[in-house]
Write a protein that holds these residues in place. Structure first.
Motif, PDB file in Angstrom:
ATOM      1  N   ILE A 214      25.013  37.769  34.842  1.00  0.00           N
ATOM      2  CA  ILE A 214      24.686  38.667  33.898  1.00  0.00           C
ATOM      3  C   ILE A 214      23.209  38.973  33.573  1.00  0.00           C
ATOM      4  CG2 ILE A 214      24.858  39.197  31.508  1.00  0.00           C
ATOM      5  CD1 ILE A 214      27.324  37.849  31.215  1.00  0.00           C
ATOM      6  N   ALA A 215      22.596  40.280  33.843  1.00  0.00           N
ATOM      7  CA  ALA A 215      21.293  40.236  33.722  1.00  0.00           C
ATOM      8  C   ALA A 215      21.074  41.988  33.265  1.00  0.00           C
ATOM      9  CB  ALA A 215      20.507  40.381  35.231  1.00  0.00           C
ATOM     10  N   LEU A 216      20.438  41.775  32.229  1.00  0.00           N
ATOM     11  CA  LEU A 216      20.170  42.898  31.344  1.00  0.00           C
ATOM     12  C   LEU A 216      18.774  43.159  31.043  1.00  0.00           C
ATOM     13  CD1 LEU A 216      22.918  42.390  28.859  1.00  0.00           C
ATOM     14  CD2 LEU A 216      23.183  43.861  30.590  1.00  0.00           C
ATOM     15  N   LYS A 217      18.337  44.419  31.073  1.00  0.00           N
ATOM     16  CA  LYS A 217      17.021  44.724  30.699  1.00  0.00           C
ATOM     17  C   LYS A 217      16.599  45.737  29.851  1.00  0.00           C
ATOM     18  CE  LYS A 217      15.161  43.273  35.193  1.00  0.00           C
ATOM     19  NZ  LYS A 217      14.320  43.512  36.427  1.00  0.00           N
ATOM     20  N   LEU A 218      15.742  45.821  28.978  1.00  0.00           N
ATOM     21  CA  LEU A 218      15.523  46.720  28.009  1.00  0.00           C
ATOM     22  C   LEU A 218      13.797  46.664  27.622  1.00  0.00           C
ATOM     23  CD1 LEU A 218      16.780  49.000  26.301  1.00  0.00           C
ATOM     24  CD2 LEU A 218      17.105  47.265  24.478  1.00  0.00           C
ATOM     25  N   ASP A 219      13.180  47.700  27.587  1.00  0.00           N
ATOM     26  CA  ASP A 219      11.855  47.815  26.859  1.00  0.00           C
ATOM     27  C   ASP A 219      11.673  47.872  25.426  1.00  0.00           C
ATOM     28  OD1 ASP A 219      11.331  48.036  29.673  1.00  0.00           O
ATOM     29  OD2 ASP A 219      10.754  50.547  29.463  1.00  0.00           O
ATOM     30  N   TYR A 220      10.603  47.159  24.966  1.00  0.00           N
ATOM     31  CA  TYR A 220      10.376  47.187  23.714  1.00  0.00           C
ATOM     32  C   TYR A 220       9.029  47.545  23.114  1.00  0.00           C
ATOM     33  CZ  TYR A 220      14.653  44.269  23.373  1.00  0.00           C
ATOM     34  OH  TYR A 220      15.904  43.853  23.389  1.00  0.00           O
ATOM     35  N   PRO A 221       8.835  48.061  21.874  1.00  0.00           N
ATOM     36  CA  PRO A 221       7.533  48.634  21.668  1.00  0.00           C
ATOM     37  C   PRO A 221       6.749  47.572  21.082  1.00  0.00           C
ATOM     38  CG  PRO A 221       9.270  49.189  20.052  1.00  0.00           C
ATOM     39  CD  PRO A 221       9.949  48.330  21.205  1.00  0.00           C
ATOM     40  N   VAL A 222       6.614  46.394  21.432  1.00  0.00           N
ATOM     41  CA  VAL A 222       5.868  45.312  20.917  1.00  0.00           C
ATOM     42  C   VAL A 222       5.243  44.449  22.259  1.00  0.00           C
ATOM     43  CG1 VAL A 222       7.778  43.760  20.932  1.00  0.00           C
ATOM     44  CG2 VAL A 222       5.840  43.543  19.273  1.00  0.00           C
ATOM     45  N   SER A 223       4.291  43.559  21.874  1.00  0.00           N
ATOM     46  CA  SER A 223       3.767  42.902  22.965  1.00  0.00           C
ATOM     47  C   SER A 223       4.726  41.895  23.350  1.00  0.00           C
ATOM     48  CB  SER A 223       2.167  42.372  22.485  1.00  0.00           C
ATOM     49  OG  SER A 223       2.477  41.419  21.650  1.00  0.00           O
ATOM     50  N   ALA A 224       4.245  41.372  24.666  1.00  0.00           N
ATOM     51  CA  ALA A 224       5.273  40.441  25.232  1.00  0.00           C
ATOM     52  C   ALA A 224       5.329  38.969  24.189  1.00  0.00           C
ATOM     53  CB  ALA A 224       4.948  39.902  26.781  1.00  0.00           C
ATOM     54  N   ASN A 225       3.969  38.682  23.733  1.00  0.00           N
ATOM     55  CA  ASN A 225       3.840  37.628  22.897  1.00  0.00           C
ATOM     56  C   ASN A 225       4.346  37.582  21.737  1.00  0.00           C
ATOM     57  OD1 ASN A 225       2.050  36.819  25.019  1.00  0.00           O
ATOM     58  ND2 ASN A 225       0.160  36.267  23.625  1.00  0.00           N
ATOM     59  N   LEU A 315      11.927  43.261  28.364  1.00  0.00           N
ATOM     60  CA  LEU A 315      12.532  41.899  28.157  1.00  0.00           C
ATOM     61  C   LEU A 315      13.844  41.750  29.296  1.00  0.00           C
ATOM     62  CD1 LEU A 315      13.345  39.488  26.644  1.00  0.00           C
ATOM     63  CD2 LEU A 315      14.765  40.821  25.178  1.00  0.00           C
ATOM     64  N   GLY A 316      13.799  40.903  29.864  1.00  0.00           N
ATOM     65  CA  GLY A 316      15.054  40.683  30.676  1.00  0.00           C
ATOM     66  C   GLY A 316      15.603  39.383  30.383  1.00  0.00           C
ATOM     67  N   VAL A 317      17.035  39.784  30.035  1.00  0.00           N
ATOM     68  CA  VAL A 317      18.242  38.411  29.736  1.00  0.00           C
ATOM     69  C   VAL A 317      18.950  38.015  30.833  1.00  0.00           C
ATOM     70  CG1 VAL A 317      19.969  37.684  28.170  1.00  0.00           C
ATOM     71  CG2 VAL A 317      17.742  39.050  27.365  1.00  0.00           C
ATOM     72  N   GLU A 318      18.922  36.978  31.216  1.00  0.00           N
ATOM     73  CA  GLU A 318      19.717  36.568  32.457  1.00  0.00           C
ATOM     74  C   GLU A 318      20.705  35.538  31.799  1.00  0.00           C
ATOM     75  OE1 GLU A 318      17.430  36.692  36.372  1.00  0.00           O
ATOM     76  OE2 GLU A 318      16.739  35.418  35.113  1.00  0.00           O
ATOM     77  N   ILE A 319      21.913  35.508  32.243  1.00  0.00           N
ATOM     78  CA  ILE A 319      22.845  34.419  31.718  1.00  0.00           C
ATOM     79  C   ILE A 319      23.659  33.711  32.926  1.00  0.00           C
ATOM     80  CG2 ILE A 319      25.078  34.026  30.520  1.00  0.00           C
ATOM     81  CD1 ILE A 319      24.247  36.249  28.727  1.00  0.00           C
ATOM     82  N   PHE A 320      23.603  32.601  32.900  1.00  0.00           N
ATOM     83  CA  PHE A 320      24.201  31.717  33.910  1.00  0.00           C
ATOM     84  C   PHE A 320      25.258  30.753  33.430  1.00  0.00           C
ATOM     85  CE2 PHE A 320      20.054  32.668  35.507  1.00  0.00           C
ATOM     86  CZ  PHE A 320      20.136  33.093  37.043  1.00  0.00           C
ATOM     87  N   THR A 344      25.417  40.085  24.384  1.00  0.00           N
ATOM     88  CA  THR A 344      24.034  40.092  24.829  1.00  0.00           C
ATOM     89  C   THR A 344      23.739  41.356  24.631  1.00  0.00           C
ATOM     90  OG1 THR A 344      24.420  38.072  26.245  1.00  0.00           O
ATOM     91  CG2 THR A 344      22.313  39.562  26.574  1.00  0.00           C
ATOM     92  N   ARG A 345      24.217  42.432  25.178  1.00  0.00           N
ATOM     93  CA  ARG A 345      23.718  43.965  25.065  1.00  0.00           C
ATOM     94  C   ARG A 345      23.512  44.209  23.462  1.00  0.00           C
ATOM     95  NH1 ARG A 345      26.940  46.043  28.303  1.00  0.00           N
ATOM     96  NH2 ARG A 345      25.569  46.512  29.973  1.00  0.00           N
ATOM     97  N   SER A 346      24.517  43.892  22.485  1.00  0.00           N
ATOM     98  CA  SER A 346      24.638  44.428  21.330  1.00  0.00           C
ATOM     99  C   SER A 346      23.246  43.402  20.606  1.00  0.00           C
ATOM    100  CB  SER A 346      25.914  43.902  20.585  1.00  0.00           C
ATOM    101  OG  SER A 346      25.805  44.046  19.200  1.00  0.00           O
ATOM    102  N   SER A 347      23.121  42.174  20.920  1.00  0.00           N
ATOM    103  CA  SER A 347      21.900  41.446  20.436  1.00  0.00           C
ATOM    104  C   SER A 347      20.749  42.035  20.966  1.00  0.00           C
ATOM    105  CB  SER A 347      22.022  40.019  20.896  1.00  0.00           C
ATOM    106  OG  SER A 347      23.162  39.333  20.478  1.00  0.00           O
ATOM    107  N   MET A 348      20.499  42.414  22.121  1.00  0.00           N
ATOM    108  CA  MET A 348      19.287  43.125  22.553  1.00  0.00           C
ATOM    109  C   MET A 348      19.056  44.417  21.935  1.00  0.00           C
ATOM    110  SD  MET A 348      19.625  42.432  26.570  1.00  0.00           S
ATOM    111  CE  MET A 348      17.854  43.077  27.138  1.00  0.00           C
ATOM    112  N   GLN A 349      20.066  45.153  21.760  1.00  0.00           N
ATOM    113  CA  GLN A 349      19.875  46.491  20.732  1.00  0.00           C
ATOM    114  C   GLN A 349      19.427  46.237  19.417  1.00  0.00           C
ATOM    115  OE1 GLN A 349      23.714  48.195  21.924  1.00  0.00           O
ATOM    116  NE2 GLN A 349      23.204  49.135  23.722  1.00  0.00           N
ATOM    117  N   ASN A 350      20.246  45.017  18.751  1.00  0.00           N
ATOM    118  CA  ASN A 350      19.861  44.816  17.454  1.00  0.00           C
ATOM    119  C   ASN A 350      18.102  44.232  17.296  1.00  0.00           C
ATOM    120  OD1 ASN A 350      22.344  45.445  16.552  1.00  0.00           O
ATOM    121  ND2 ASN A 350      23.215  43.049  16.871  1.00  0.00           N
ATOM    122  N   LEU A 351      17.912  43.522  18.168  1.00  0.00           N
ATOM    123  CA  LEU A 351      16.575  43.059  18.382  1.00  0.00           C
ATOM    124  C   LEU A 351      15.543  44.361  18.745  1.00  0.00           C
ATOM    125  CD1 LEU A 351      14.540  40.863  18.607  1.00  0.00           C
ATOM    126  CD2 LEU A 351      14.859  40.861  21.288  1.00  0.00           C
TER     127      LEU A 351
END
Length: 360
Positions: A214-225, A315-320, A344-351
């Protein structure tokens, strides 16, 4: 009346550290270091007060032997620098507070004299001329921020030579004038390389020889830090991870490799530990490992932060996972993978919604 010991460990560089770094993480670092020093008290010293960056200990009407006092001083330096080394090696946070914490140093002032006491709201505290003198000794002319200083009064009481020498200590004479009165002392600089720093388990970097199921990606309007802080600081978890009853964690430490937290879901406790893996030179990484879900033997979740601009990142989220039994493998293929991906997709969208709202 018998003499009492006054003993003050003081963190050097505290003011600059607090003023020039991220407030929350600098507070956590200082709090951890003070706790480490308190735990290193082996001489039954009473803690009179926590003075921001210093601890004021005393031992009433009793002076430890020369051997015990030097052992106490060495132990506190060892505990302090062992903890800083652990923070440095297990750091995942890129903030300035976490990056510069290893630059902090320690000085210890030891003095003795006859004490008076005052009582404030039921608390009995040392008071008087000797307390003032011990604190004034913090303002000395020793050309270092990393030393132990023993007043001449205390050195004579425990028969500590002006030029005592050992593997850790090499005492020299010094003195300073306070209010027109000369106060002699002996002092020794402390070389970290001569301390027997405690070993600690450094979690290994986990690398996989396959792509993430599982590998998901999403752009966020905030710095990486900033995004990494929202994810690794567990006090924010309930704001973007839904369906969890509570999160249990140590709110007095900055998340690092080996940090643990617990998700409570429907009364069941899922234990997580912070891990890492190799990423690109411009990327940040945070990972979690759990062995709690019954449908897998191990479940890894990695968050990779890739800067896009000063105020945006990907943000990239990988699950193994590891599942040894055929039944577990079948369950994951039929239900588990789809459930992991959906959650995971739901959490990323909530974030994303939380971050966007917080930015505005």
């Amino acid at each position: 009346m018998q003499k009492s010991l006054l003993f003050i460990p003081d963190i050097s560089g505290y003011t600059k550290f607090i003023q020039t770094t991220e407030v929350e993480h600098s507070q956590h670092v200082i709090s951890e270091l003070l706790e480490v020093l308190i735990s290193a008290n082996t001489q039954d010293l009473k803690l009179a007060e926590i003075e921001g960056d210093a601890l004021f200990f005393y031992k009433e009407e009793e002076i430890p032997s020369q051997e015990n006092l030097l052992a106490q001083i060495e132990l506190m330096f060892t505990a302090f620098y062992s903890h800083l080394k652990m923070l440095e090696k297990n750091r995942i946070c890129p903030c300035n507070a976490c990056a510069t914490a290893p630059d902090l140093e320690l000085k210890i002032i030891a003095h003795c004299g006859v004490l008076q006491h005052i009582e404030v709201q039921g608390n009995r505290k040392p008071f008087g001329e000797e307390v003032i003198r011990a604190h004034r000794l913090l303002k000395n002319s020793v050309d270092s921020d990393n030393y132990a200083l023993v007043s001449k009064d205390l050195a004579q009481t425990i028969e500590l030579s002006d030029y005592y020498y050992s593997k850790v200590f090499r005492f020299l004479q010094g003195s300073d004038s306070y209010d027109g009165q000369e106060v002699p002392y002996i002092y020794t600089l402390i070389d970290q390389n001569k301390l027997n720093l405690r070993a600690f388990e450094q979690p290994r970097s986990i690398d996989f020889d396959c792509e993430a199921p599982i590998a998901l990606k999403l752009d966020y309007p905030v710095s990486a830090n900033a995004l990494m802080e929202y994810i690794t600081n567990y006090k924010y978890r309930h704001l973007w991870v839904k369906g969890v009853d509570s999160f249990e964690y140590n709110d007095k430490e900055v998340t690092r490799l080996g940090s643990e937290h617990i998700c409570v879901i429907n009364g069941k406790h899922l234990n997580f530990v912070t891990v890492t893996k190799t990423v690109g030179p411009d990327q940040l990484i945070y990972g979690e490992l759990t062995t709690s879900p019954p449908i897998v033997d191990k479940l890894y979740q990695f968050y990779t932060f890739t800067p896009l601009t000063d105020n945006s990142c990907k943000l990239g989220v990988e699950i193994f996972w590891e599942a040894r039994s055929p039944l577990k493998k079948l369950f994951i293929a039929l239900i588990g993978k789809r459930t992991f991906q959906k959650n995971t997709r739901s959490s990323m969208q909530n974030l994303h919604a939380f971050v966007s709202q917080n930015q505005t």
